[in-house]
Design a protein around this motif. Structure first.
Motif, PDB file in Angstrom:
ATOM      1  N   SER A 259      22.845 -18.239  -2.087  1.00 39.29           N
ATOM      2  CA  SER A 259      22.269 -19.020  -3.192  1.00 39.29           C
ATOM      3  C   SER A 259      21.900 -18.118  -4.364  1.00 39.29           C
ATOM      4  O   SER A 259      22.134 -18.479  -5.529  1.00 39.29           O
ATOM      5  CB  SER A 259      21.032 -19.785  -2.709  1.00 39.29           C
ATOM      6  OG  SER A 259      21.390 -20.788  -1.782  1.00 39.29           O
ATOM      7  N   ALA A 260      21.322 -16.962  -4.078  1.00 42.19           N
ATOM      8  CA  ALA A 260      20.933 -16.043  -5.144  1.00 42.19           C
ATOM      9  C   ALA A 260      22.154 -15.557  -5.907  1.00 42.19           C
ATOM     10  O   ALA A 260      22.154 -15.515  -7.145  1.00 42.19           O
ATOM     11  CB  ALA A 260      20.154 -14.864  -4.562  1.00 42.19           C
ATOM     12  N   VAL A 261      23.197 -15.190  -5.193  1.00 39.79           N
ATOM     13  CA  VAL A 261      24.433 -14.730  -5.833  1.00 39.79           C
ATOM     14  C   VAL A 261      25.016 -15.835  -6.712  1.00 39.79           C
ATOM     15  O   VAL A 261      25.425 -15.594  -7.859  1.00 39.79           O
ATOM     16  CB  VAL A 261      25.463 -14.279  -4.783  1.00 39.79           C
ATOM     17  CG1 VAL A 261      26.842 -14.080  -5.414  1.00 39.79           C
ATOM     18  CG2 VAL A 261      25.001 -12.991  -4.104  1.00 39.79           C
TER      19      VAL A 261
ATOM     20  N   ALA B  48      25.943 -18.262 -12.028  1.00 41.55           N
ATOM     21  CA  ALA B  48      25.870 -19.421 -12.912  1.00 41.55           C
ATOM     22  C   ALA B  48      25.210 -19.063 -14.242  1.00 41.55           C
ATOM     23  O   ALA B  48      25.631 -19.521 -15.304  1.00 41.55           O
ATOM     24  CB  ALA B  48      25.098 -20.552 -12.235  1.00 41.55           C
ATOM     25  N   VAL B  49      24.169 -18.247 -14.170  1.00 43.95           N
ATOM     26  CA  VAL B  49      23.485 -17.816 -15.396  1.00 43.95           C
ATOM     27  C   VAL B  49      24.392 -16.915 -16.228  1.00 43.95           C
ATOM     28  O   VAL B  49      24.491 -17.057 -17.447  1.00 43.95           O
ATOM     29  CB  VAL B  49      22.170 -17.096 -15.040  1.00 43.95           C
ATOM     30  CG1 VAL B  49      21.559 -16.441 -16.276  1.00 43.95           C
ATOM     31  CG2 VAL B  49      21.173 -18.077 -14.426  1.00 43.95           C
ATOM     32  N   LYS B  50      25.071 -15.995 -15.573  1.00 46.48           N
ATOM     33  CA  LYS B  50      25.973 -15.087 -16.296  1.00 46.48           C
ATOM     34  C   LYS B  50      27.123 -15.846 -16.946  1.00 46.48           C
ATOM     35  O   LYS B  50      27.562 -15.493 -18.051  1.00 46.48           O
ATOM     36  CB  LYS B  50      26.513 -14.025 -15.336  1.00 46.48           C
ATOM     37  CG  LYS B  50      25.514 -12.942 -14.966  1.00 46.48           C
ATOM     38  CD  LYS B  50      26.162 -11.879 -14.103  1.00 46.48           C
ATOM     39  CE  LYS B  50      25.223 -10.727 -13.826  1.00 46.48           C
ATOM     40  NZ  LYS B  50      25.857  -9.671 -12.979  1.00 46.48           N
TER      41      LYS B  50
ATOM     42  N   HIS C  38      26.087  -8.359  -7.790  1.00 45.75           N
ATOM     43  CA  HIS C  38      25.429  -8.196  -9.094  1.00 45.75           C
ATOM     44  C   HIS C  38      24.593  -6.911  -9.106  1.00 45.75           C
ATOM     45  O   HIS C  38      23.349  -6.967  -9.086  1.00 45.75           O
ATOM     46  CB  HIS C  38      24.547  -9.407  -9.401  1.00 45.75           C
ATOM     47  CG  HIS C  38      25.283 -10.704  -9.399  1.00 45.75           C
ATOM     48  ND1 HIS C  38      26.176 -11.051 -10.390  1.00 45.75           N
ATOM     49  CD2 HIS C  38      25.278 -11.742  -8.512  1.00 45.75           C
ATOM     50  CE1 HIS C  38      26.671 -12.254 -10.143  1.00 45.75           C
ATOM     51  NE2 HIS C  38      26.155 -12.689  -9.009  1.00 45.75           N
ATOM     52  N   PRO C  39      25.224  -5.767  -9.142  1.00 44.91           N
ATOM     53  CA  PRO C  39      24.486  -4.497  -9.095  1.00 44.91           C
ATOM     54  C   PRO C  39      23.586  -4.262 -10.302  1.00 44.91           C
ATOM     55  O   PRO C  39      22.717  -3.389 -10.273  1.00 44.91           O
ATOM     56  CB  PRO C  39      25.596  -3.446  -9.029  1.00 44.91           C
ATOM     57  CG  PRO C  39      26.810  -4.119  -9.586  1.00 44.91           C
ATOM     58  CD  PRO C  39      26.691  -5.557  -9.205  1.00 44.91           C
ATOM     59  N   ASP C  40      23.771  -5.038 -11.360  1.00 46.28           N
ATOM     60  CA  ASP C  40      22.964  -4.879 -12.570  1.00 46.28           C
ATOM     61  C   ASP C  40      21.672  -5.694 -12.536  1.00 46.28           C
ATOM     62  O   ASP C  40      20.871  -5.620 -13.480  1.00 46.28           O
ATOM     63  CB  ASP C  40      23.784  -5.308 -13.790  1.00 46.28           C
ATOM     64  CG  ASP C  40      24.317  -6.735 -13.677  1.00 46.28           C
ATOM     65  OD1 ASP C  40      24.636  -7.159 -12.552  1.00 46.28           O
ATOM     66  OD2 ASP C  40      24.422  -7.416 -14.722  1.00 46.28           O
TER      67      ASP C  40
END
Length: 208
Positions: free
Chosen positions: A138-140, A145-147, A173-175
């Motif tokens: 879910s977090a990924v 979705a935001v990106k 999302h390493p950033d």
């Protein structure tokens, strides 16, 4: 970056939340309080500047008011993430709130977006919140979705995580910086965090 927000008060309040005897009201209150405590750590690097607005002190001195450079948008992952919004807004009342709704696709078994709404804020710092970081799916998906909407300044704040979920987010999302109140041991065969605290959504809203 992964940051565990170690604090005696967080440990005590988390212990209250883990207790199966804790009712929804006390569970929500403890979650609010932990969210507020974690907000100090999540945003401790924000830049503050003097605004043009003046204020009169009781001593008769005039000073410029101070304000945050960043505009904060808190984005809960529905539905359990709603339980973490007030804790953040207690510390940053000017923060705007968006929402991301995700559900599991019965065919692919992966998170599928069914709702997305963000306030119109220019160049915001977006804080995605969800109490549990289990598989990380879910977090990924929420970060993706935001990106996809063009936002890049994103942080993730969860209450309880496990190495598997952290690794999934870091790989995808390493950033994105991850903030946890605690790192638990593992997932069981049903995908629940152990020792964990049960289903956060059910315990927040009293649906079980």
């Amino acid at each position: 970056m992964l940051k565990i927000c170690h604090h005696p008060l967080i440990e005590v309040k988390l212990s209250i939340m883990r207790d199966a005897k804790t009712k929804s009201k006390e569970f929500r209150e403890s979650l609010d309080e932990i969210g507020s405590l974690m907000t100090y750590e999540v945003f401790k690097d924000l830049e503050v500047v003097e605004s043009k607005e003046k204020m009169l002190l009781p001593t008769g001195v005039l000073l410029n008011k101070k304000k945050l450079v960043n505009k904060i948008v808190v984005v809960p992952i529905l539905r359990a993430g709603l339980g973490m919004v007030d804790g953040v807004k207690n510390m940053i009342p000017t923060a705007k709130v968006g929402h991301i709704g995700l559900e599991r696709d019965e065919v692919t078994l992966k998170p599928r977006e069914y709702y997305f709404k963000l306030p119109e804020v220019e160049n915001p710092l977006i804080l995605i919140v969800d109490p549990m970081l289990a598989t990380g799916g879910s977090a990924v998906a929420a970060i993706s979705a935001v990106k996809q909407r063009g936002f890049t300044n994103i942080r993730l704040m969860c209450l309880v995580g496990v190495p598997q979920g952290v690794e999934a987010v870091q790989n995808a999302h390493p950033d994105v910086d991850i903030y946890l109140a605690t790192m638990d041991e593992k997932l069981n065969d049903k995908g629940y965090i152990l020792p964990g605290l049960g289903d956060a959504g059910d315990r927040i809203f009293g649906t079980k």
